[in-house]
Design a protein around this motif. Sequence first.
Motif, short mmCIF file in Angstrom:
data_model
loop_
_atom_site.label_atom_id
_atom_site.label_comp_id
_atom_site.label_asym_id
_atom_site.label_seq_id
_atom_site.Cartn_x
_atom_site.Cartn_y
_atom_site.Cartn_z
N TYR A 400 1.79 13.94 74.40
CA TYR A 400 1.65 15.28 73.81
C TYR A 400 3.03 15.85 73.45
CZ TYR A 400 3.02 16.69 78.54
OH TYR A 400 3.70 16.85 79.72
N PRO A 401 3.09 16.81 72.54
CA PRO A 401 4.38 17.43 72.17
C PRO A 401 4.99 18.16 73.36
CG PRO A 401 2.55 18.67 71.24
CD PRO A 401 1.96 17.40 71.78
N GLY A 402 6.28 17.94 73.56
CA GLY A 402 6.98 18.58 74.67
C GLY A 402 6.79 17.85 75.99
N CYS A 403 6.35 16.61 75.95
CA CYS A 403 6.04 15.88 77.18
C CYS A 403 7.27 15.76 78.08
CB CYS A 403 5.53 14.48 76.83
SG CYS A 403 5.12 13.48 78.28
N THR A 404 7.09 16.17 79.31
CA THR A 404 8.13 16.01 80.33
C THR A 404 7.47 15.97 81.70
OG1 THR A 404 10.25 16.87 81.15
CG2 THR A 404 8.55 18.48 80.65
N LEU A 405 8.19 15.40 82.66
CA LEU A 405 7.67 15.27 84.02
C LEU A 405 8.66 15.88 85.00
CD1 LEU A 405 6.88 12.36 82.43
CD2 LEU A 405 5.65 12.04 84.58
N THR A 406 8.15 16.33 86.12
CA THR A 406 9.02 16.85 87.19
C THR A 406 9.29 15.80 88.25
OG1 THR A 406 7.18 17.68 88.52
CG2 THR A 406 8.08 19.16 86.85
N THR A 407 8.65 14.64 88.14
CA THR A 407 8.79 13.60 89.16
C THR A 407 9.38 12.34 88.56
OG1 THR A 407 6.44 13.19 88.72
CG2 THR A 407 6.99 14.32 90.77
N LEU A 408 10.12 11.60 89.36
CA LEU A 408 10.71 10.33 88.96
C LEU A 408 9.78 9.20 89.38
CD1 LEU A 408 14.41 10.96 90.09
CD2 LEU A 408 13.49 11.06 87.74
N PRO A 409 9.86 8.06 88.72
CA PRO A 409 9.02 6.94 89.15
C PRO A 409 9.41 6.49 90.54
CG PRO A 409 10.64 6.23 87.52
CD PRO A 409 10.70 7.72 87.57
N GLY A 410 8.43 6.13 91.32
CA GLY A 410 8.70 5.72 92.70
C GLY A 410 7.59 4.89 93.26
N ASP A 411 7.83 4.32 94.44
CA ASP A 411 6.84 3.49 95.11
C ASP A 411 5.78 4.35 95.78
OD1 ASP A 411 7.98 1.06 94.43
OD2 ASP A 411 9.36 1.10 96.14
N ALA A 412 4.67 3.75 96.07
CA ALA A 412 3.60 4.43 96.80
C ALA A 412 3.96 4.54 98.28
CB ALA A 412 2.29 3.66 96.63
N SER A 413 3.37 5.51 98.93
CA SER A 413 3.55 5.68 100.37
C SER A 413 2.19 5.56 101.05
CB SER A 413 4.19 7.03 100.68
OG SER A 413 3.38 8.07 100.17
N PRO A 414 2.17 5.05 102.28
CA PRO A 414 0.89 4.95 102.99
C PRO A 414 0.38 6.34 103.37
CG PRO A 414 2.69 4.30 104.43
CD PRO A 414 3.28 4.52 103.07
N TYR A 415 -0.93 6.48 103.45
CA TYR A 415 -1.50 7.73 103.92
C TYR A 415 -2.52 7.43 105.01
CZ TYR A 415 -5.75 6.89 101.11
OH TYR A 415 -6.90 6.37 100.58
N GLY A 416 -2.76 8.42 105.84
CA GLY A 416 -3.67 8.25 106.96
C GLY A 416 -4.95 9.02 106.77
#
Length: 582
Positions: A400-416
Amino acid sequence: MSTGDGVRTADSTSTGTVDRTRARLRVGNASGFYGDRFSAWQEMLDGGELDVLTGDYLAELTLLILGRDRMRDPDLGYARTFLRQLEGTLGTAQERGVRIVTNAGGLNPAGLAAAVRSLAQRLGLDLKVGYVEGDSLSRPDALTANAYLGAFGIAAVLDAGADVVVTGRVTDASLVVGPAIARFGWDRGDLDALAGATVAGHLLECGTQVTGGNFSFFTELPDGGHRPGFPLAELHADGSSVLTKHPGTGGAVTVETVTAQLLYEVGAPAYLGPDVVTHLDSVHLTPDGPDRVRVSGVRGTPPPETLKVGVNNLGGFRNSMTFVLCGLDIPAKAALVRGQLEETVGKDGLEFVLARTDHPDTADTEAASALLHVHLRDGDKARAGRAFSAAAVELALASYPGCTLTTLPGDASPYGVFTADTVAQDGVAHVAVLPDDTRVPIPPPPRTQPTPTSSGTAVSGEGPAAYPTRRRPLGELVGARSGDKGGDANLGVWARTDASWEWLRGWLTVERLAELLPETAPLTVERYELPNLRAVNFMIRGLLGLGVAATTRFDPQAKALGELLRSRMVQIPAELIPEGAS
């Protein structure tokens, strides 16, 4: 057993005849969770008279964290922060005769007890350290499984002269009930006294939440809520208590601050515990002077036949990415991202949450933007990891126009995933390990009763006439406190005046709650009245899904749910609106 003067003679829950004739026990708290104010132990020891200082470090999420620690190192599994806090305070506690009781032992109370002994030796202190174990259950299919033990093991260790008592997963209130049993000589039959101490323990367990922390009316506190002091309770032989704090500390102790904490993370008025069922609708709160609130009238009945068991499992892996959508066509932009990501990584496990934080016709980029949160949960760490986050980043020039993200690519983390189970009272090996390493089995209560059942309280009145009314925030009349209980949430709401209570109890129905908080509408909601507190408590089943560690909800522990409710604009009887309200 109990005698008329409050002295316990030798019986199955006592290690011997104990003189407990002193009329008051001052129990303070220096920790409400793993990560609470580091300096609180020193503040409480320096601030005034205490007999016992407790520290609560455990929560459902904490045991998951400790379980993962123990997977890396079998010698861990306890709250290491506690040891660092003792470095500068253990000598002060001994000098002032203050005994320490904490559940910081987590999954390894014996390990923490040994570490405390080593610390005392290094500091040149002659201290007696004991611990309580037996909460850990063997569940091959679980990361952790811990029964919520009662207070008689703690009492037995104190009776043996311990200066420090370390436990695993006892109920939070047991940290206070145990010292009271040891001081006043209560036995299993002293149900009202045990219930009264349970209420005191529940009020202390979250630290500054009872002295003005997280308080709806924080702007009315003497210091504006800047640095509330940690609390203490003066307990008496009949189970009554006075909640207070050290002189000169911040915050306040009022009937309302105490009410707020009493409503925190509770369900039905019959509050289940391993030693007693405490009836919260019997609690009376009355002012007892500046920063003093008396807690009395608490009734107790025999405990249930079972103990609660908290079970933690690793549920898989998770990752999140957030897109910024600015300006026009927000829904269409979100739909484009959704289609692109579903095509790239597949639909399974993807969750899209569009937060409409955008404002129309504004000159500020942030104010004109909405946020699209994209979550992925999967059993495959690779798919939930870089495969997902890289796919999101790759859209930067192709979406989309103006596309930007606030997060960097990263690995997954485990969840409980947290679930609650039960085990028979006699199905655990509750053991008090005394300072001389003698092991004392703690028998289950001789008298139990089936778990009380309740589906909630029906609305008991229509309240005063609805007209004339004014459209005002509900929070002008009521305070609220909310929190998590596994995958469920509780929401306690209290009125500030008798007149407001008569209106609130007839107005705030389950149906009305669904109108004000639409996310509760499809869920099972139980409603309970606590007239002595001028309060209504709601249990909202399933709001948090698989629990705090697994939910992708913006407010994962439902801590802000009460404030959301208070912010809603409703029609309030004009006669109830406080003077000075705009």
